[in-house]
Design an enzyme around this catalytic site. Structure first.
Site, PDB file in Angstrom:
ATOM      1  CG  HIS A  18      -1.915  -1.080   1.295  1.00 33.38           C
ATOM      2  ND1 HIS A  18      -2.055  -1.923   2.368  1.00 33.38           N
ATOM      3  CD2 HIS A  18      -2.832  -1.492   0.383  1.00 33.38           C
ATOM      4  CE1 HIS A  18      -3.028  -2.800   2.132  1.00 33.38           C
ATOM      5  NE2 HIS A  18      -3.511  -2.556   0.930  1.00 33.38           N
ATOM      6  CE  LYS A  42     -11.556  -7.660   1.883  1.00 35.79           C
ATOM      7  NZ  LYS A  42     -10.514  -6.725   1.413  1.00 35.79           N
ATOM      8  CB  SER A 129      -4.276  -6.637   4.419  1.00 36.23           C
ATOM      9  OG  SER A 129      -3.811  -5.428   3.897  1.00 36.23           O
TER      10      SER A 129
HETATM   11  O1  PNS Z   1      -9.159  -2.775   0.432  1.00 33.83           O
HETATM   12  P1  PNS Z   1     -10.388  -3.352  -0.170  1.00 33.83           P
HETATM   13  O2  PNS Z   1     -11.162  -4.150   0.856  1.00 33.83           O
HETATM   14  O3  PNS Z   1     -10.129  -4.141  -1.423  1.00 33.83           O
HETATM   15  O4  PNS Z   1     -11.299  -2.101  -0.596  1.00 33.83           O
HETATM   16  C1  PNS Z   1     -12.586  -2.267  -1.160  1.00 33.83           C
HETATM   17  C2  PNS Z   1     -13.354  -0.951  -1.079  1.00 33.83           C
HETATM   18  C3  PNS Z   1     -13.394  -0.463   0.341  1.00 33.83           C
HETATM   19  C4  PNS Z   1     -12.684   0.084  -1.959  1.00 33.83           C
HETATM   20  C5  PNS Z   1     -14.813  -1.223  -1.588  1.00 33.83           C
HETATM   21  O5  PNS Z   1     -15.353  -2.270  -0.860  1.00 33.83           O
HETATM   22  C6  PNS Z   1     -15.683   0.028  -1.480  1.00 33.83           C
HETATM   23  O6  PNS Z   1     -15.612   0.900  -2.312  1.00 33.83           O
HETATM   24  N1  PNS Z   1     -16.496   0.108  -0.402  1.00 33.83           N
HETATM   25  C7  PNS Z   1     -17.388   1.213  -0.166  1.00 33.83           C
HETATM   26  C8  PNS Z   1     -18.848   0.812  -0.451  1.00 33.83           C
HETATM   27  C9  PNS Z   1     -19.163   0.873  -1.945  1.00 33.83           C
HETATM   28  O7  PNS Z   1     -19.066   1.902  -2.565  1.00 33.83           O
HETATM   29  N2  PNS Z   1     -19.519  -0.296  -2.501  1.00 33.83           N
HETATM   30  C10 PNS Z   1     -19.840  -0.439  -3.903  1.00 33.83           C
HETATM   31  C11 PNS Z   1     -18.600  -0.738  -4.718  1.00 33.83           C
HETATM   32  S1  PNS Z   1     -18.948  -0.908  -6.431  1.00 33.83           S
END
Ligand code: PNS
Length: 172
Positions: A18, A42, A129
Protein backbone atom coordinates in the site's frame (compact mmCIF):
# COMPACT_ATOMS: atom_id res chain seq x y z
CA UNK A 1 -5.41 23.60 -8.90
CA UNK A 2 -4.10 20.05 -9.19
CA UNK A 3 -6.53 17.16 -9.30
CA UNK A 4 -7.38 15.43 -6.06
CA UNK A 5 -7.27 11.63 -6.02
CA UNK A 6 -8.80 9.26 -3.49
CA UNK A 7 -7.10 5.98 -2.58
CA UNK A 8 -9.79 3.94 -0.81
CA UNK A 9 -9.46 0.62 0.92
CA UNK A 10 -9.91 -1.37 4.09
CA UNK A 11 -6.15 -1.36 4.75
CA UNK A 12 -6.33 -3.93 7.56
CA UNK A 13 -3.45 -3.36 7.96
CA UNK A 14 -1.60 -0.97 5.61
CA UNK A 15 1.37 -2.89 4.12
CA UNK A 16 4.53 -2.02 2.18
CA UNK A 17 2.46 -2.75 -0.96
CA UNK A 18 0.00 0.00 0.00
CA UNK A 19 2.89 2.37 0.75
CA UNK A 20 4.33 1.62 -2.70
CA UNK A 21 0.98 2.40 -4.38
CA UNK A 22 0.66 5.58 -2.30
CA UNK A 23 4.09 6.77 -3.50
CA UNK A 24 3.25 6.05 -7.14
CA UNK A 25 -0.15 7.74 -6.86
CA UNK A 26 1.37 10.74 -5.09
CA UNK A 27 3.79 11.25 -8.00
CA UNK A 28 0.81 11.59 -10.33
CA UNK A 29 -1.55 13.34 -7.92
CA UNK A 30 0.17 15.70 -5.48
CA UNK A 31 -3.11 15.91 -3.55
CA UNK A 32 -4.04 12.45 -2.39
CA UNK A 33 -6.50 11.29 0.27
CA UNK A 34 -6.13 7.77 1.63
CA UNK A 35 -9.67 6.90 2.65
CA UNK A 36 -10.22 4.02 5.06
CA UNK A 37 -13.55 2.29 5.20
CA UNK A 38 -15.19 -0.88 6.38
CA UNK A 39 -15.93 -3.66 3.95
CA UNK A 40 -19.23 -5.38 4.74
CA UNK A 41 -17.72 -8.69 3.60
CA UNK A 42 -14.66 -8.55 5.85
CA UNK A 43 -14.45 -8.27 9.62
CA UNK A 44 -11.53 -6.04 10.52
CA UNK A 45 -8.73 -6.85 12.94
CA UNK A 46 -7.95 -3.17 13.56
CA UNK A 47 -10.45 -0.40 14.24
CA UNK A 48 -10.91 2.43 11.75
CA UNK A 49 -9.04 4.75 14.14
CA UNK A 50 -6.11 2.31 14.47
CA UNK A 51 -5.90 1.84 10.72
CA UNK A 52 -5.83 5.59 10.19
CA UNK A 53 -3.12 5.96 12.84
CA UNK A 54 -1.03 3.31 11.07
CA UNK A 55 -1.40 5.08 7.70
CA UNK A 56 -0.59 8.45 9.25
CA UNK A 57 2.63 6.96 10.63
CA UNK A 58 3.51 5.24 7.33
CA UNK A 59 2.97 8.38 5.22
CA UNK A 60 4.64 10.86 7.56
CA UNK A 61 6.56 13.39 5.50
CA UNK A 62 4.55 12.87 2.31
CA UNK A 63 3.29 16.39 1.75
CA UNK A 64 -0.14 16.54 0.16
CA UNK A 65 -1.15 13.09 1.40
CA UNK A 66 -3.93 13.10 3.98
CA UNK A 67 -5.86 10.37 5.76
CA UNK A 68 -9.61 10.16 6.15
CA UNK A 69 -12.36 7.60 6.67
CA UNK A 70 -15.81 7.20 5.20
CA UNK A 71 -18.96 5.16 5.47
CA UNK A 72 -21.38 4.34 2.70
CA UNK A 73 -20.79 4.43 -1.02
CA UNK A 74 -17.37 5.30 -2.33
CA UNK A 75 -18.78 7.39 -5.19
CA UNK A 76 -20.77 9.52 -2.72
CA UNK A 77 -17.64 10.11 -0.66
CA UNK A 78 -15.56 10.96 -3.75
CA UNK A 79 -18.22 13.43 -4.89
CA UNK A 80 -18.39 15.01 -1.41
CA UNK A 81 -14.61 15.54 -1.55
CA UNK A 82 -14.91 17.16 -4.98
CA UNK A 83 -12.59 14.55 -6.49
CA UNK A 84 -12.87 12.63 -9.76
CA UNK A 85 -10.13 10.07 -9.48
CA UNK A 86 -10.06 6.83 -7.53
CA UNK A 87 -6.77 4.97 -7.18
CA UNK A 88 -6.66 1.20 -6.90
CA UNK A 89 -3.69 -1.13 -6.88
CA UNK A 90 -3.61 -4.25 -9.02
CA UNK A 91 -1.07 -6.90 -8.07
CA UNK A 92 -1.88 -9.71 -10.43
CA UNK A 93 -4.43 -10.95 -12.89
CA UNK A 94 -6.36 -12.47 -9.97
CA UNK A 95 -7.19 -8.93 -8.72
CA UNK A 96 -8.42 -7.86 -12.10
CA UNK A 97 -11.92 -9.30 -12.21
CA UNK A 98 -13.01 -7.85 -8.86
CA UNK A 99 -11.40 -4.48 -9.59
CA UNK A 100 -12.83 -4.31 -13.11
CA UNK A 101 -16.32 -5.07 -11.81
CA UNK A 102 -16.02 -2.48 -9.04
CA UNK A 103 -14.64 0.21 -11.38
CA UNK A 104 -17.42 -0.31 -13.91
CA UNK A 105 -20.09 -0.38 -11.21
CA UNK A 106 -18.72 2.85 -9.76
CA UNK A 107 -18.73 4.34 -13.25
CA UNK A 108 -22.36 3.31 -13.65
CA UNK A 109 -23.16 5.00 -10.33
CA UNK A 110 -21.19 8.12 -11.23
CA UNK A 111 -19.89 8.59 -14.75
CA UNK A 112 -17.61 11.50 -13.83
CA UNK A 113 -15.36 9.43 -11.60
CA UNK A 114 -12.46 7.54 -13.18
CA UNK A 115 -10.61 4.65 -11.56
CA UNK A 116 -6.86 4.70 -12.13
CA UNK A 117 -5.11 1.36 -11.63
CA UNK A 118 -1.51 1.26 -10.51
CA UNK A 119 0.79 -1.72 -10.18
CA UNK A 120 2.97 -2.03 -7.12
CA UNK A 121 6.60 -3.08 -7.44
CA UNK A 122 6.67 -6.75 -8.41
CA UNK A 123 8.35 -7.62 -5.11
CA UNK A 124 4.96 -6.89 -3.50
CA UNK A 125 2.87 -8.84 -5.99
CA UNK A 126 2.21 -11.67 -3.52
CA UNK A 127 1.63 -9.42 -0.51
CA UNK A 128 -1.82 -9.04 0.99
CA UNK A 129 -3.21 -7.72 4.27
CA UNK A 130 -5.07 -10.98 4.75
CA UNK A 131 -1.88 -13.08 4.59
CA UNK A 132 -0.02 -10.62 6.81
CA UNK A 133 -2.78 -10.91 9.45
CA UNK A 134 -2.78 -14.68 9.22
CA UNK A 135 1.00 -15.03 9.48
CA UNK A 136 1.23 -12.55 12.37
CA UNK A 137 -1.60 -14.14 14.33
CA UNK A 138 0.13 -17.50 13.97
CA UNK A 139 3.37 -16.09 15.33
CA UNK A 140 5.20 -15.62 12.01
CA UNK A 141 7.61 -12.82 11.12
CA UNK A 142 5.96 -10.05 9.10
CA UNK A 143 8.75 -7.46 9.37
CA UNK A 144 9.39 -7.69 5.59
CA UNK A 145 5.80 -6.67 4.83
CA UNK A 146 4.74 -3.94 7.28
CA UNK A 147 6.21 -1.04 9.25
CA UNK A 148 7.59 -1.65 12.78
CA UNK A 149 4.48 0.05 14.20
CA UNK A 150 2.17 -2.44 12.49
CA UNK A 151 4.43 -5.34 13.41
CA UNK A 152 4.20 -4.33 17.09
CA UNK A 153 0.43 -3.89 16.94
CA UNK A 154 0.06 -7.27 15.26
CA UNK A 155 2.18 -8.92 17.95
CA UNK A 156 -0.03 -7.37 20.64
CA UNK A 157 -3.13 -8.58 18.81
CA UNK A 158 -1.63 -12.07 18.43
CA UNK A 159 -0.96 -12.20 22.18
CA UNK A 160 -4.56 -11.12 22.86
CA UNK A 161 -5.86 -13.83 20.56
CA UNK A 162 -3.84 -16.37 22.49
CA UNK A 163 -1.93 -17.19 19.32
CA UNK A 164 1.50 -16.06 18.32
CA UNK A 165 3.31 -19.10 19.66
CA UNK A 166 6.41 -19.40 17.52
CA UNK A 167 6.71 -22.80 15.92
CA UNK A 168 9.17 -25.02 17.80
CA UNK A 169 12.69 -25.18 16.45
CA UNK A 170 13.21 -28.37 14.46
CA UNK A 171 15.42 -30.92 16.23
CA UNK A 172 18.77 -31.41 14.71
O1 PNS B 1 -9.16 -2.78 0.43
P1 PNS B 1 -10.39 -3.35 -0.17
O2 PNS B 1 -11.16 -4.15 0.86
O3 PNS B 1 -10.13 -4.14 -1.42
O4 PNS B 1 -11.30 -2.10 -0.60
C1 PNS B 1 -12.59 -2.27 -1.16
C2 PNS B 1 -13.35 -0.95 -1.08
C3 PNS B 1 -13.39 -0.46 0.34
C4 PNS B 1 -12.68 0.08 -1.96
C5 PNS B 1 -14.81 -1.22 -1.59
O5 PNS B 1 -15.35 -2.27 -0.86
C6 PNS B 1 -15.68 0.03 -1.48
O6 PNS B 1 -15.61 0.90 -2.31
N1 PNS B 1 -16.50 0.11 -0.40
C7 PNS B 1 -17.39 1.21 -0.17
C8 PNS B 1 -18.85 0.81 -0.45
C9 PNS B 1 -19.16 0.87 -1.94
O7 PNS B 1 -19.07 1.90 -2.57
N2 PNS B 1 -19.52 -0.30 -2.50
C10 PNS B 1 -19.84 -0.44 -3.90
C11 PNS B 1 -18.60 -0.74 -4.72
S1 PNS B 1 -18.95 -0.91 -6.43
Amino acid sequence: MTALAIYPGTFDPFTFGHIDITRRAHRLFPRLVIAVTTNSEKSALFSLEERQQIIRDATRGMRGVSIDSFEGLLVDYVRRKGARVVIRGIRALSDFEYEFQMALMNRKLCDEIETVFLMPHEKYSYLSSRLVREIALLGGDVSAFVTPMVEKMLKERAALHGAGHPSPKPRR
